[in-house]
Design a protein around this motif. Structure first.
Motif, PDB file in Angstrom:
ATOM      1  N   SER A   1      15.557 -12.136 -31.822  1.00  9.46           N
ATOM      2  CA  SER A   1      16.256 -12.260 -33.102  1.00  9.46           C
ATOM      3  C   SER A   1      16.494 -10.914 -33.784  1.00  9.46           C
ATOM      4  N   THR A   2      15.736  -9.895 -33.386  1.00 11.30           N
ATOM      5  CA  THR A   2      15.921  -8.585 -34.011  1.00 11.30           C
ATOM      6  C   THR A   2      16.873  -7.739 -33.179  1.00 11.30           C
ATOM      7  N   PRO A   3      17.940  -7.256 -33.790  1.00 12.70           N
ATOM      8  CA  PRO A   3      18.880  -6.462 -33.004  1.00 12.70           C
ATOM      9  C   PRO A   3      18.289  -5.118 -32.589  1.00 12.70           C
TER      10      PRO A   3
ATOM     11  N   ALA B   1      21.914 -11.877 -30.938  1.00  7.47           N
ATOM     12  CA  ALA B   1      20.590 -12.100 -31.539  1.00  7.47           C
ATOM     13  C   ALA B   1      20.382 -13.585 -31.789  1.00  7.47           C
TER      14      ALA B   1
ATOM     15  N   TYR C   1      22.565  -7.705 -30.276  1.00  8.54           N
ATOM     16  CA  TYR C   1      23.351  -7.424 -31.484  1.00  8.54           C
ATOM     17  C   TYR C   1      23.268  -8.601 -32.452  1.00  8.54           C
ATOM     18  N   ALA C   2      23.240  -8.258 -33.710  1.00  7.48           N
ATOM     19  CA  ALA C   2      23.257  -9.282 -34.754  1.00  7.48           C
ATOM     20  C   ALA C   2      24.692  -9.436 -35.256  1.00  7.48           C
ATOM     21  N   THR C   3      24.879 -10.354 -36.154  1.00  5.49           N
ATOM     22  CA  THR C   3      26.184 -10.496 -36.790  1.00  5.49           C
ATOM     23  C   THR C   3      25.955 -10.421 -38.290  1.00  5.49           C
TER      24      THR C   3
ATOM     25  N   GLY D   1      24.910 -14.904 -35.201  1.00  4.54           N
ATOM     26  CA  GLY D   1      23.717 -14.103 -34.904  1.00  4.54           C
ATOM     27  C   GLY D   1      22.955 -13.732 -36.157  1.00  4.54           C
ATOM     28  N   ARG D   2      23.026 -14.596 -37.128  1.00  2.00           N
ATOM     29  CA  ARG D   2      22.303 -14.334 -38.384  1.00  2.00           C
ATOM     30  C   ARG D   2      20.808 -14.403 -38.155  1.00  2.00           C
TER      31      ARG D   2
ATOM     32  N   THR E   1      30.665 -13.147 -34.197  1.00  2.00           N
ATOM     33  CA  THR E   1      30.635 -12.341 -35.416  1.00  2.00           C
ATOM     34  C   THR E   1      31.406 -13.035 -36.544  1.00  2.00           C
TER      35      THR E   1
END
Lengths: 144, 584
Positions: free
Chosen positions: B95-97, B36, B118-120, B583-584, B578
């Motif tokens: 930016s949105t997972p 993300a 995927y985000a972190t 990926g914040r 991660t």
């Protein structure tokens, strides 16, 4: 007597001519002075021989084509054809040889003696894009 | 041509130059995992030229990609002068997972791919990440390194390697988009971008673009860290710094051999610490020793950018010891540096020309000293790259000594990380080689041929390398009873059953007429040499090749708990991202 003098004179002349025509030997270890990673220079010998006919012993790297007037002379037999493999790079101590006539390549493991006019300094071959620092022009070679 | 301009008038009729015969090709590819917020280029390749774009529709989760405002779109009507059109959207990011479906239609054919964004977690668990890559390091390299450096007696090792103490371990899948077998560009790219790619490619998906740097790009680890954090970045190798593995931190080109471009791209990202070989592509073409085709002087450029420049171990250590230095460029060889067996013991290859090359342990120490001055942390890639470069020509002794060196270098990092609990360290190969230990070769054994002197099973016993020195190396490699190590894929060559003391093994050369690789006659007269007929293609198999066998990854420190079971090489990127919460 006169005939003998003429013979000796002819012999001396021949020797002189031979001595003049004999190309200067140049070895791969005599090409560069490496005084540090960023301080690489041509040796005095290389700079003095710029434009002169020299002979160099080495190995013919695998050429691009079966018959060519252009090849790379290397100190050791080259394992891969760096033209063909993107992962390979040429060693630094190479001499690009431009033959005076097209020739069949020889086994890359067979030592050869090349004679040609030494040309010193950076040059990019417009046909191949190959970058070189040292070249032999009008060259010919024989297997050893 | 700008796509927005092209399709500004919405009511254009669709027209194709030729009937489409195939569906669109889309990059990033189907099943891509995307961090993300990371940048990537979207490319949709249409199978024919689009004359009128009204029927052309590219949507992301049902929304017209051109209405999203995401990235910089360009419509290329005749790509590279051919009768095919492409849509390229540079610098997209999501930016949105979630699951995203990219659908592309030319009005006749529709193709879709699905991506996992995927985000972190919001908070990083690690402040620093150190990724060690043993290029080509396979199980047998590690086992032989342990036997030589730790000794094995009555079946038990006297001690263990540093990497043996790592609590986390996983097997890694290394295949690429195009092939089950990867190369070091493609595989390192997976670690530094989280995307799979194609042989010889760095930081791009390989599309039909004609120009190496025109392919759709994906953002690299160094670029993300530089863009999103205040951390420092380091790249350390004992190969050329522009070689595939270190280049993967900063490069975007379809060809790993674009050394001039790679040096320039690396300079544009400006990792804070750069240590390795390959100075030839930093020097302007006028300088003897240069391999550049242009006049750019990257030594001068780095100096102007505030980097101290070191070319010897002494200069590197002095620069690293200066508390004011937060950057460092060290180039210790015009091409690849020498392996540790040559530097410390044999004095072969180019050691006499470059006697002041640092050891990888010293490079890692200097890199950490400089990088750790950044209170925000750092990301460091370290490559022990000659393990691979010695394994290709079947020179296992040199490869194993460099594996011991890698373990010693990991020790330097572990000593730094200590109990800090803020530094993730991972050690892994990028791919494997077909190498095995099968027994011992004993010169004292009775036998007509050298192969008869090989002991297997109970006849192997143990080799008689001397006890390792303080740096864990046996100081003599040409012992009378040595490991019998063989590669399982090879060109025609002479097996000598002995270490090559004068220079790296050069097993095969190309026959100029047939173009086939044939055994190098240089080794024919080595006492006991045996001709081994190759099992690789004669026209392309110049050396041993990479294998698809899983690699083994080891992890230590916060965030390493995800390193378990089987992981795709792309997941190594995800583990690092991660841990650092990129990926914040």
């Amino acid at each position: 007597m006169g005939a003998r003098v003429a013979q000796v004179a002819a012999l001396l002349l021949a020797l002189t001519v031979t001595a003049q025509a004999l190309p200067a030997p140049l070895g791969f270890s005599e090409l560069y002075v490496v005084q540090g990673v960023l301080d690489v220079r041509f040796t005095d010998k290389v700079r003095k021989l710029d434009g002169e006919t020299v002979r160099v012993k080495g190995f013919m790297a695998p050429p691009l084509k079966a018959e060519s007037d252009f090849f790379v002379l290397s100190k050791e037999p080259m394992m891969v054809c760096p033209f063909c493999s993107s992962a390979a790079s040429w060693p630094l101590d190479i001499i690009v040889v431009h033959l005076d006539a097209r020739a069949e390549p020889v086994d890359p493991a067979t030592p050869i003696m090349v004679e040609g006019r030494l040309e010193v300094g950076h040059w990019v071959d417009p046909k191949t894009g190959f970058v070189s620092q040292l070249r032999l022009r009008g060259a010919k070679f024989r297997e050893l | 041509m700008n796509f927005r301009l092209l399709c500004g008038a919405a009511a254009l009729a669709l027209g194709m130059a030729a009937a489409p015969v195939a569906a669109q090709t889309i990059y990033p590819i189907d099943r891509a995992s995307i961090l993300a917020g990371s940048k990537f280029d979207l490319k949709v390749e249409f199978p024919a030229m689009i004359i009128n774009a009204v029927g052309m529709r590219v949507t992301l989760n049902g929304q017209d990609i051109l209405q999203t405002g995401n990235g910089n779109p360009t419509f290329i009507q005749a790509e590279d002068g051919k009768l095919v059109s492409s849509l390229v959207v540079r610098d997209m990011s999501l930016s949105t997972p979630g699951t995203y479906t990219l659908q592309a239609s030319d009005g006749t054919n529709t193709k879709s791919v699905t991506w996992d964004v995927y985000a972190t977690p919001a908070n990083p668990v690690a402040k620093n990440v150190i990724l060690f890559i043993g290029d080509g390091m396979s199980v047998a390299h590690v086992t032989a390194a342990r036997i030589l450096s730790r000794q094995v007696v009555e079946g038990k090792y006297k001690s263990k390697l540093t990497i043996d103490s790592f609590p986390q371990m996983a097997t890694i899948g290394t295949s690429g988009v195009d092939s089950v077998i990867t190369d070091s560009a493609n595989s390192a790219h997976a670690y530094t971008t989280g995307h799979k790619s194609t042989t010889n490619a760095l930081g791009v998906y390989v599309s039909r673009a004609a120009v190496n740097t025109a392919h759709p790009r994906v953002e690299t680890l160094a670029e993300i860290v530089k863009r999103k954090t205040s951390k420092s970045v380091g790249v350390v190798t004992n190969t050329e710094i522009e070689d595939a593995t270190p280049a993967s931190m900063t490069s975007h080109t379809r060809s790993r051999s674009d050394y001039d471009i790679i040096v320039e791209q690396q300079y544009n990202v400006r990792p804070d610490v750069i240590l390795g070989g390959g100075a030839a592509n930093f020097l302007p073409k006028s300088a003897p020793g240069s391999r550049r085709a242009d006049d750019q002087d990257f030594i001068a450029k780095y100096r102007a950018a505030g980097y101290p420049v070191a070319t010897t171990v002494g200069e590197m250590q002095a620069a690293a010891a200066n508390a004011g230095n937060t950057k460092l460029l060290g180039l210790f060889h015009l091409s690849n540096m020498d392996g540790v067996l040559d530097r410390k013991f044999l004095k072969a290859n180019t050691v006499k020309t470059y006697p002041q090359q640092p050891d990888l342990t010293e490079q890692v120490k200097a890199a950490i000293d400089v990088l750790s001055r950044n209170p925000n942390g750092f990301v460091l890639m370290v490559e022990s790259g000659l393990i691979d470069k010695f394994s290709h020509p079947l020179d296992w002794e040199r490869a194993v000594y460099d594996t011991i060196m890698l373990d010693n270098a990991v020790k330097v990092a572990v000593d730094y990380a200590g109990n800090r609990n803020d530094t993730l360290i991972m050690v892994m190969p990028d791919h494997t080689h077909g190498i095995n230990i099968v027994g011992t070769v004993d010169d004292a054994r009775t036998g007509e041929q050298m192969r008869d002197k090989i002991g297997v099973y109970q006849d192997a016993g143990y080799p008689n390398y001397p006890a390792p020195n303080a740096e864990n190396y046996p100081e003599k490699v040409d012992v009378t009873k040595r490991l019998a190590v063989f590669f399982n894929n090879f060109p025609d060559h002479y097996e000598t059953f002995r270490p090559k003391l004068d220079a790296t093994f050069n097993p095969a050369v190309q026959d100029p007429v047939s173009k086939f690789y044939v055994a190098n006659q240089k080794y024919k007269d080595v006492p006991g040499a045996m001709l081994r007929t190759g099992n690789l293609p004669r026209a392309t198999g110049s050396t041993g090749v990479h294998t698809a066998d899983d690699g083994i990854a080891r992890g230590f420190g916060p965030g390493s708990d995800q390193l378990k079971g089987f992981v795709e090489n792309t997941e190594i990127f995800r583990i690092m991202a991660t841990a650092l919460a990129l990926g914040r």
